[in-house]
Design a protein around this motif. Structure first.
Motif, mmCIF file in Angstrom:
data_model
loop_
_atom_site.group_PDB
_atom_site.id
_atom_site.type_symbol
_atom_site.label_atom_id
_atom_site.label_comp_id
_atom_site.label_asym_id
_atom_site.label_seq_id
_atom_site.Cartn_x
_atom_site.Cartn_y
_atom_site.Cartn_z
ATOM 1 N N TYR A 1 21.289 34.584 -71.391
ATOM 2 C CA TYR A 1 21.272 34.308 -69.953
ATOM 3 C C TYR A 1 20.725 32.921 -69.675
ATOM 4 O O TYR A 1 21.219 32.195 -68.814
ATOM 5 C CB TYR A 1 20.466 35.378 -69.203
ATOM 6 C CG TYR A 1 21.187 36.694 -69.206
ATOM 7 C CD1 TYR A 1 22.296 36.879 -68.382
ATOM 8 C CD2 TYR A 1 20.807 37.729 -70.057
ATOM 9 C CE1 TYR A 1 23.003 38.066 -68.400
ATOM 10 C CE2 TYR A 1 21.508 38.924 -70.087
ATOM 11 C CZ TYR A 1 22.605 39.085 -69.258
ATOM 12 O OH TYR A 1 23.308 40.254 -69.287
ATOM 13 N N ARG B 1 21.325 31.294 -66.025
ATOM 14 C CA ARG B 1 20.983 32.476 -65.220
ATOM 15 C C ARG B 1 19.548 32.852 -65.579
ATOM 16 O O ARG B 1 19.286 33.907 -66.169
ATOM 17 C CB ARG B 1 21.956 33.609 -65.538
ATOM 18 C CG ARG B 1 23.371 33.284 -65.060
ATOM 19 C CD ARG B 1 24.429 34.108 -65.757
ATOM 20 N NE ARG B 1 24.352 35.523 -65.412
ATOM 21 C CZ ARG B 1 25.232 36.432 -65.847
ATOM 22 N NH1 ARG B 1 26.246 36.058 -66.619
ATOM 23 N NH2 ARG B 1 25.104 37.695 -65.516
ATOM 24 N N GLY C 1 16.889 33.690 -63.933
ATOM 25 C CA GLY C 1 16.264 34.879 -63.357
ATOM 26 C C GLY C 1 16.532 36.108 -64.212
ATOM 27 O O GLY C 1 15.635 36.919 -64.471
ATOM 28 N N GLU C 2 17.780 36.220 -64.682
ATOM 29 C CA GLU C 2 18.135 37.384 -65.496
ATOM 30 C C GLU C 2 17.529 37.315 -66.899
ATOM 31 O O GLU C 2 17.407 38.332 -67.585
ATOM 32 C CB GLU C 2 19.661 37.492 -65.605
ATOM 33 C CG GLU C 2 20.317 37.958 -64.318
ATOM 34 C CD GLU C 2 21.782 37.544 -64.233
ATOM 35 O OE1 GLU C 2 22.642 38.338 -64.634
ATOM 36 O OE2 GLU C 2 22.046 36.398 -63.772
ATOM 37 N N TYR D 1 14.086 39.939 -70.240
ATOM 38 C CA TYR D 1 14.292 40.031 -71.688
ATOM 39 C C TYR D 1 13.205 39.284 -72.453
ATOM 40 O O TYR D 1 12.655 39.792 -73.422
ATOM 41 C CB TYR D 1 15.679 39.504 -72.078
ATOM 42 C CG TYR D 1 16.781 40.416 -71.609
ATOM 43 C CD1 TYR D 1 16.940 41.678 -72.187
ATOM 44 C CD2 TYR D 1 17.633 40.042 -70.580
ATOM 45 C CE1 TYR D 1 17.942 42.544 -71.751
ATOM 46 C CE2 TYR D 1 18.634 40.894 -70.140
ATOM 47 C CZ TYR D 1 18.788 42.143 -70.726
ATOM 48 O OH TYR D 1 19.766 42.990 -70.292
#
Lengths: 382, 382
Positions: B233, B238, B240-241, B245
């Protein structure tokens, strides 16, 4: 390839299909396809390899007919099964089968390569390589290595390309009449080495190519060797040293009226003179290059020459520059965008226009992401 | 590899030498080398493949002695020549010879790979692959494909890596007890696909790896899968995503005290919070990450955490930033320089400091040129 000609990889793929019909003894389908392919051969790009494959398949087609014919005289219950006949043919003609397997895989590879399905192309090439022992002719084997090396170069699998071109080269140098192929081998060595920024080694290959091409009096190859040498220096930012090579390349192409190669060579020599601030010289080259781009109906180089004109002036014409980039984006020409955006970023940097410079650097980043995301990786089942 | 342990590729190379002595019946040299290697086995990194190779060679060594022994009773003129004996052994033990040829080439490849002589490494791997039929055990063959896929990944020969890891994967899934290797296969698929910016496909592989690793209760692999998902991500911007993780990766490594993996994971999560302007959260992670970098004696990450601190503050500490880059340059860590310079360029761009931004973009360009010029292409004779 000249427009209107059928790519040999497409015809090869059809011969593969023909072979499938032959192996299932589907005589009518095989006959129809055979006739169709025979017609296509006349409208195909020249490819001696494919013609050889066609002849072999014709022979195999005849074998099928020869085996089937006597069966008609037998009672049904006495006839061997088709799979028995197939085994019979395969066993008695093991060499032919091996050779056909080689061609099947080679042309499947080429077909997948044209579709940019690189993983599956490589898988077929590897299969073909395993069957290469069935190809008794040295030069045929060299042709295989050469074609595969070219394909791996385009896939940026540099080391594999170098290994295969070395295999090809070592066979060609043993022959007397393959100087053109040897020159082309040097080109493949050189462009791969440029990708690795091994410029000295690359230049050696291009110099060899140049000497050989001059001896062979092949103007097209002389011009390419000169152009590649220019590129070698250009990519090292040694633009002063690049000039004589590009100028000689341009002279060579011009004196032999090899016009299709002219826009590319003119573009870089013009760019160099603009970068050096030699506006008069640059304008002179620009004028001629732009004309050649239009004469050869080359819309991409036409746009690139417009971009040159718009950027390298006291007050750059931002509108035209943006229009050029939009055109290249529409065509997905990300490698061109990367190059031109980088030149623009550096130019504005030198002009102390740092905002615009960093905007172009960001454009370079975007283009690179697009380039990395090359097409054609199939989904691996998990 | 733990410090002090001998790399198995070096021992493999020695066994190759031992084999040369055996094949020339140089008994004393062979005996000396054998004893030397036997000692080194105890100080070698674990490698079951190499131990197998050693045992085979021991057997081959004994064969040499067995063939030589009866000769002593013969008169000189009745003794067969050494090359006759060699043919005799090779012919009566064709399977053993094939297997040894496989190992010779495999370990030569590994040895060249460690030296970053990539072309010659690939050449040996290809030779080994040709002899792979002599390896009767499926899993052994899978191990070959796996190792080679890893090597091709590091050489950025993406398509070849994917093809070989697929071969390995297809064998492992047929077994019952190779779940760890299957997880590792998913990692190799994933990182290659990330190089191609095929993030969706990559994420699928990492998700599979994550599920399997959780089931197997292998914390190290769970953490790596989470980290790789975060990276997937992160590389798509990305961020934020990516956060959950990386945070789960950090938790996993921390709760199991897998400290060596912590600085890397902490670095990216800290960077993300800085980029999002969440300074408090960032500082908290920074503090812990920096401590882990020092705890694990990781000078590169120590410097990278100092770089983070210096860049992401109201008035960046240019002096410290430059010192960090100088450190990385001294160590030739161009991939790190590329990443950090790009982050700096973007950060300054957002701060409207366009001059500094474009300076860092130029640094990115320089680093890339250095990366492209990877080491170890031998000169091809022309």
């Amino acid at each position: 390839m000249k427009s209107g000609l059928i790519p040999s990889s497409a015809v090869g793929q059809k011969i593969n299909e023909w072979y499938r019909y032959i192996r299932t003894f589907s005589v009518p389908d095989a006959e129809i396809l055979k006739a169709e392919i025979k017609q296509e051969l006349d409208r195909m790009e020249p490819d001696s390899n494919l013609v050889l494959y066609y002849s072999l398949m014709e022979f195999r087609h005849q074998l099928m007919l020869d085996y089937l014919e006597p069966l008609e005289k037998l009672k049904i219950e006495d006839q061997p099964t088709l799979s028995e006949i197939l085994d019979n043919i395969d066993n008695s003609q093991a060499g032919l089968k091996g050779l056909l397997d080689y061609y099947v895989n080679f042309f499947k590879g080429m077909f997948e390569f044209d579709k940019r399905e690189f993983i599956s192309a490589i898988t077929y090439y590897k299969q073909a390589e395993k069957k290469l022992a069935f190809v008794s002719d040295h030069v045929e084997r060299a042709e295989f290595y050469f074609k595969v090396a070219e394909a791996y170069y385009h896939m940026k699998q540099t080391y594999f390309s170098l290994i295969h071109i070395k295999n090809a080269y070592e066979i060609y140098v043993e022959q007397d009449t393959y100087n053109v192929r040897i020159i082309q081998c040097h080109f493949v060595f050189g462009v791969n080495l440029m990708d690795e920024r091994r410029f000295e080694q690359a230049a050696k290959h291009f110099q060899h190519a140049l000497q050989m091409a001059e001896k062979e009096q092949k103007a097209q190859l002389v011009g390419r060797a000169l152009y590649n040498l220019g590129l070698c220096y250009y990519n090292q930012d040694r633009i002063g040293e690049a000039i004589p090579y590009f100028e000689r390349a341009v002279d060579t192409f011009e004196s032999q009226r090899i016009v299709n190669s002219l826009p590319q060579a003119y573009f870089l020599i013009t760019l160099i003179y603009f970068k050096l601030g030699k506006k008069e010289k640059a304008s002179e080259y620009h004028k001629r290059g732009y004309e050649y781009a239009k004469e050869t109906d080359d819309p991409v180089y036409t746009v690139k020459f417009e971009w040159l004109q718009a950027l390298y002036q006291a007050k750059p014409d931002e509108e035209t520059i943006s229009a050029c980039f939009r055109y290249l984006e529409d065509k997905n020409l990300y490698a061109d965008i990367e190059d031109l955006a980088l030149e623009a970023a550096k130019y504005y940097y030198e002009q102390n226009c740092f905002k615009i410079s960093s905007d172009y650097f960001l454009k370079v980043e975007e283009a690179r992401k697009q380039i990395q995301r090359s097409e054609g990786l199939y989904e691996i089942e998990i």
